[in-house]
Design an enzyme around this catalytic site. Structure first.
Site, PDB file in Angstrom:
ATOM      1  N   HIS A  73      12.578  -2.549   2.735  1.00 21.28           N
ATOM      2  CA  HIS A  73      12.014  -1.237   3.044  1.00 21.28           C
ATOM      3  C   HIS A  73      12.953  -0.184   2.499  1.00 21.28           C
ATOM      4  O   HIS A  73      14.184  -0.329   2.586  1.00 21.28           O
ATOM      5  CB  HIS A  73      11.834  -1.050   4.556  1.00 21.28           C
ATOM      6  N   ILE A  74      12.357   0.868   1.994  1.00 22.75           N
ATOM      7  CA  ILE A  74      13.131   1.985   1.449  1.00 22.75           C
ATOM      8  C   ILE A  74      13.771   2.765   2.603  1.00 22.75           C
ATOM      9  O   ILE A  74      14.955   3.077   2.575  1.00 22.75           O
ATOM     10  CB  ILE A  74      12.195   2.897   0.621  1.00 22.75           C
ATOM     11  N   ALA A 112       2.859  -0.628   5.037  1.00 22.11           N
ATOM     12  CA  ALA A 112       2.373  -0.665   6.427  1.00 22.11           C
ATOM     13  C   ALA A 112       1.829  -2.035   6.833  1.00 22.11           C
ATOM     14  O   ALA A 112       1.770  -2.340   8.032  1.00 22.11           O
ATOM     15  CB  ALA A 112       1.310   0.406   6.620  1.00 22.11           C
ATOM     16  N   ARG A 117       4.934  10.822  -2.638  1.00 18.21           N
ATOM     17  CA  ARG A 117       4.596  10.588  -1.234  1.00 18.21           C
ATOM     18  C   ARG A 117       5.796  10.898  -0.329  1.00 18.21           C
ATOM     19  O   ARG A 117       6.869  10.302  -0.505  1.00 18.21           O
ATOM     20  CB  ARG A 117       4.240   9.105  -1.108  1.00 18.21           C
ATOM     21  N   PRO A 134       0.788  -1.227   0.000  1.00 14.06           N
ATOM     22  CA  PRO A 134       0.000   0.000   0.000  1.00 14.06           C
ATOM     23  C   PRO A 134       0.826   1.286   0.000  1.00 14.06           C
ATOM     24  O   PRO A 134       1.860   1.362   0.667  1.00 14.06           O
ATOM     25  CB  PRO A 134      -0.831  -0.107   1.288  1.00 14.06           C
ATOM     26  N   ASN A 135       0.331   2.223  -0.761  1.00 18.01           N
ATOM     27  CA  ASN A 135       0.870   3.590  -0.871  1.00 18.01           C
ATOM     28  C   ASN A 135       2.179   3.678  -1.655  1.00 18.01           C
ATOM     29  O   ASN A 135       2.670   4.771  -1.917  1.00 18.01           O
ATOM     30  CB  ASN A 135       1.036   4.240   0.520  1.00 18.01           C
ATOM     31  N   GLU A 187      12.239  -9.430   2.511  1.00 16.70           N
ATOM     32  CA  GLU A 187      11.493  -8.229   2.945  1.00 16.70           C
ATOM     33  C   GLU A 187      12.379  -7.011   2.699  1.00 16.70           C
ATOM     34  O   GLU A 187      13.539  -7.006   3.109  1.00 16.70           O
ATOM     35  CB  GLU A 187      11.177  -8.375   4.447  1.00 16.70           C
ATOM     36  N   ASN A 224       8.007  -5.458  -0.524  1.00 22.14           N
ATOM     37  CA  ASN A 224       7.857  -4.299   0.348  1.00 22.14           C
ATOM     38  C   ASN A 224       6.368  -4.220   0.682  1.00 22.14           C
ATOM     39  O   ASN A 224       5.561  -3.750  -0.130  1.00 22.14           O
ATOM     40  CB  ASN A 224       8.339  -3.019  -0.326  1.00 22.14           C
ATOM     41  N   ARG A 228      12.566   5.236  12.763  1.00 23.48           N
ATOM     42  CA  ARG A 228      11.292   5.960  12.674  1.00 23.48           C
ATOM     43  C   ARG A 228      10.390   5.634  13.872  1.00 23.48           C
ATOM     44  O   ARG A 228      10.870   5.187  14.901  1.00 23.48           O
ATOM     45  CB  ARG A 228      10.645   5.627  11.327  1.00 23.48           C
ATOM     46  N   TYR A 269      10.958   9.073   1.244  1.00 27.41           N
ATOM     47  CA  TYR A 269      10.996   8.031   0.216  1.00 27.41           C
ATOM     48  C   TYR A 269      11.653   8.479  -1.095  1.00 27.41           C
ATOM     49  O   TYR A 269      11.782   7.672  -2.012  1.00 27.41           O
ATOM     50  CB  TYR A 269       9.576   7.515  -0.065  1.00 27.41           C
TER      51      TYR A 269
HETATM   52  C1  DQA Z   1       8.095   1.192   4.115  1.00 24.87           C
HETATM   53  C2  DQA Z   1       8.112   1.436   5.621  1.00 24.87           C
HETATM   54  C3  DQA Z   1       6.736   1.214   6.219  1.00 24.87           C
HETATM   55  O1  DQA Z   1       6.765   1.454   7.611  1.00 24.87           O
HETATM   56  C4  DQA Z   1       5.732   2.162   5.595  1.00 24.87           C
HETATM   57  O2  DQA Z   1       4.437   1.907   6.093  1.00 24.87           O
HETATM   58  C5  DQA Z   1       5.738   2.108   4.103  1.00 24.87           C
HETATM   59  C6  DQA Z   1       7.026   2.035   3.427  1.00 24.87           C
HETATM   60  C7  DQA Z   1       9.437   1.525   3.459  1.00 24.87           C
HETATM   61  O3  DQA Z   1       9.659   1.067   2.337  1.00 24.87           O
HETATM   62  O4  DQA Z   1      10.263   2.240   4.042  1.00 24.87           O
HETATM   63  O5  DQA Z   1       4.720   2.226   3.458  1.00 24.87           O
HETATM   64  O6  DQA Z   1       7.828  -0.171   3.889  1.00 24.87           O
END
Ligand code: DQA
Length: 140
Positions: free
Chosen positions: A98-99, A75, A18, A10-11, A96, A72, A105, A23
Site C-alpha cells: 500500500h502506498i 479497496a 487521485r 481499482p483506482n 501486499e 496493491n 486512516r 497518494y
Molecule cells: C491503498 C489503500 C487502500 O485502502 C485504498 O482503497 C487504495 C489504495 C494504498 O495503496 O494506500 O485504493 O491500497
C-alpha cells in the site's frame, strides 16, 4: 533473471491525479519506468485493472510461472475473499503493498482480507513501497 509482476487494483490508474495529498503527484507509469531502470536484472511486468475478476485472472495466469507478484489490491484489499483465495491458489509468492499507511486512516482500511495469504505486507512508504517489495523479492 527474476520475473516479478506488479499488479495494481481499482483506482490506482488515477495515481498522480487521485487525492494527491494521500497518494502523491506522480503517475504510476513514470514511477514504473524508473523502477525498471533501477533493476535491469529483474524482468518486471505491470498490469492494472479496476475489475476484481481481471485481477484474479491475472494472479492465475502469472501465479505458477513468475518468481513474485507485488499486489496493491486497492479497496479490494479490505473486501475480497476471492482475492485471498486466488493468492492461496497459486504457487508464486505475493507481497501486499500500500502506498499510504492504511493503519493511520479510516478504520475500514485497518483490516486486510488478503494479508494472511501473502508472504508479507509493506505499507506507508509512498510509491517506494513497491521498490521495497522488489527488494524483498530479489533478496530471496
Ligand atoms: C491503498 C489503500 C487502500 O485502502 C485504498 O482503497 C487504495 C489504495 C494504498 O495503496 O494506500 O485504493 O491500497
Amino acid at each position: 533473471m527474476k520475473k516479478i509482476l506488479i499488479l495494481n487494483g481499482p483506482n490506482l490508474n488515477l495515481l498522480g491525479k487521485r487525492e494527491p495529498e494521500i497518494y502523491g503527484h506522480r503517475g504510476f507509469m513514470d514511477y514504473y519506468e524508473a523502477l525498471q531502470a533501477r533493476y535491469p536484472d529483474v524482468e518486471l511486468s505491470y498490469f492494472q485493472s479496476n475489475i476484481e475478476g481481471e485481477l484474479i485472472n491475472k494472479i492465475h495466469e502469472a501465479g505458477f510461472s513468475l518468481d513474485g507478484i507485488i499486489l496493491n489490491a486497492g479497496a479490494y484489499t479490505h473486501t475480497s475473499i476471492a482475492l485471498h483465495d486466488a493468492i492461496r491458489s497459486v504457487t508464486t509468492p505475493v507481497i501486499e503493498v500500500h502506498i499510504s499507511n492504511v493503519h493511520q486512516r479510516e478504520e475500514f482500511r485497518h483490516h486486510s482480507m488478503i494479508s494472511a495469504a501473502c508472504m508479507g505486507v509493506i505499507c506507508g512508504f509512498g510509491l517506494d513501497s513497491y521498490r521495497l517489495a522488489v527488494e524483498a523479492m530479489v533478496g530471496k
